[in-house]
Design a protein around this motif. Sequence first.
Motif, PDB file in Angstrom:
ATOM      1  N   ARG A  92       0.829  -1.136  -0.152  1.00 19.37           N
ATOM      2  CA  ARG A  92      -0.035  -0.039   0.123  1.00 19.37           C
ATOM      3  C   ARG A  92       0.807   1.221   0.101  1.00 19.37           C
TER       4      ARG A  92
ATOM      5  N   ASN B 167       3.880   1.382  -1.835  1.00 15.30           N
ATOM      6  CA  ASN B 167       4.295   1.461  -2.963  1.00 15.30           C
ATOM      7  C   ASN B 167       3.005   2.205  -3.816  1.00 15.30           C
ATOM      8  N   LEU B 168       1.992   1.750  -3.669  1.00 17.12           N
ATOM      9  CA  LEU B 168       0.757   2.268  -4.325  1.00 17.12           C
ATOM     10  C   LEU B 168       0.412   3.604  -4.208  1.00 17.12           C
ATOM     11  N   SER B 169       0.607   4.058  -2.873  1.00 17.59           N
ATOM     12  CA  SER B 169       0.316   5.449  -2.590  1.00 17.59           C
ATOM     13  C   SER B 169       1.367   6.342  -2.954  1.00 17.59           C
TER      14      SER B 169
ATOM     15  N   TYR C 203       0.136   6.974  -6.832  1.00 19.06           N
ATOM     16  CA  TYR C 203      -0.933   7.927  -6.869  1.00 19.06           C
ATOM     17  C   TYR C 203      -0.680   9.305  -6.433  1.00 19.06           C
TER      18      TYR C 203
ATOM     19  N   ILE D 203      -6.133   2.807   0.593  1.00 19.23           N
ATOM     20  CA  ILE D 203      -6.048   2.012  -0.144  1.00 19.23           C
ATOM     21  C   ILE D 203      -6.076   0.641   0.391  1.00 19.23           C
TER      22      ILE D 203
ATOM     23  N   THR E 112      -6.575  -3.533  -0.642  1.00 18.17           N
ATOM     24  CA  THR E 112      -6.074  -4.630  -1.655  1.00 18.17           C
ATOM     25  C   THR E 112      -7.233  -5.535  -1.981  1.00 18.17           C
TER      26      THR E 112
ATOM     27  N   TYR F 216       0.953  -4.111 -15.789  1.00 12.65           N
ATOM     28  CA  TYR F 216       2.387  -4.773 -14.952  1.00 12.65           C
ATOM     29  C   TYR F 216       2.587  -6.037 -15.150  1.00 12.65           C
TER      30      TYR F 216
ATOM     31  N   TRP G 247      -6.718  -3.170  -6.264  1.00  4.99           N
ATOM     32  CA  TRP G 247      -7.055  -2.535  -5.307  1.00  4.99           C
ATOM     33  C   TRP G 247      -8.060  -1.393  -5.406  1.00  4.99           C
TER      34      TRP G 247
ATOM     35  N   ALA H  30      -8.625   2.524  -4.334  1.00  2.00           N
ATOM     36  CA  ALA H  30      -7.988   3.710  -3.534  1.00  2.00           C
ATOM     37  C   ALA H  30      -9.020   4.832  -3.944  1.00  2.00           C
TER      38      ALA H  30
ATOM     39  N   LEU I  60       6.160  -2.942  -7.609  1.00  7.33           N
ATOM     40  CA  LEU I  60       5.766  -1.728  -7.675  1.00  7.33           C
ATOM     41  C   LEU I  60       6.922  -1.071  -6.722  1.00  7.33           C
TER      42      LEU I  60
END
Length: 399
Positions: free
Chosen positions: A67, A69-71, A74, A87, A89, A235, A244, A246, A279
């Motif tokens: 999360r 890495n995702l944030s 974004y 976020i 998953t 990916y 996920w 978000a 990520l």
Amino acid sequence: MGRLPPFAVEDWMEEHETKAKYNLAETCCDSISADHLQTLCEDKSAKVIDLSKRLNYGSIRGSDVLRTNLSRLYSSRAATPLPPENILTTPGAIAANHLVFYSLVGPGDHVVCHYPTYQALYEVPASLGGEVDLWKAKFENDWTPDIEELKGLIKSNTKLIVLNNPNNPTSAVLKRSLMEQIVELAKEHSITIMCDEVYRPIFHSISPMDKEFPLSILSLGYQKTIATGSMSKAYSLAGIRVGWIAARDPEIIQKCVATRHYTTISVSQLDEQVAAFALDPNTVHSLLRRNIDLAKANIEILEKFIIKHDEMCEWVRPVAGTTALVRFKRDDKPIDAVQFCKILLEKTGVLFAPGKCFGDEYEGFVRIGFVPSTVVLKEGLQKVQAFLRKEFDDLPLAA
């Protein structure tokens, strides 16, 4: 919850893709193995999976590292960073979308859905008792929907606007100026926007410096926005089944968490480790560069094919994504695309998806996935070219 109708494109893929030698109906960037993923990481000591970890349920809302890495992704082009806590998953983006709908839509709610698109984005809210209207993009307008038509669809009970950007099956994008207009309209009526962004950030023919470059829905300054995504398309990791949700509003995430307790509880720790590795800043840039470069090379190959056969087919050239919706015609009449795809597969081993998988009005169209390996695309299109030369005049026209 009402009964869902058959899922046309998934039924088509299930029936035919295992028979294909050249799967040009596939929507993912050319898939990779865990070993290949490891080679893309700049930190050569890093492991894709830590096999010493105990395999319990893990972090219920998603691993902290994934999360985070995702944030980071974004937050890169947003005025306000997105906290990892915003976020959640899920087992793929299809589960993410379903979870959002189940959490937010019920009888008496009105939903407007961008169209054509992946069937689940309008059938699931309808099955939950929602009233769904389609905001239709047209081939003649380069697959760009009309903001005035969207304004005309808004009702007093409109709960949700559903977007798909970049779009499946057309790979058209909703440009930044249009997205800003959609946000302003949603703000005016306090409507939540959900955008399926699974093909983001495969932008092969538009620069991030372009003033119309489409930002994530989360980067447009509106609190009531949701983005869904996955590791499958951009990916190359469909096999790990990680997606996920978000959202800018933490209350939306909390509603989805409460709903998910009744479904999957959490996501596989092993899958989340692979996703987090992909990520990670040491890996993600190489992975995306590999896939965007592949898309850039392959779209040129497909464009040459379209130009060479322009008396038989036409398209709106995609600027993003992995698919193209191509219309085949003879004497200005659409061919029977379902029969075309079946005969093509039988005689050449090449698989396309007929446009009717996305609605009866797309007769004559086929969806072509153009980001497999370049070898598969080249050889597949060579087979199609030979087929068209010999068989095209005998194909049935649409009724």
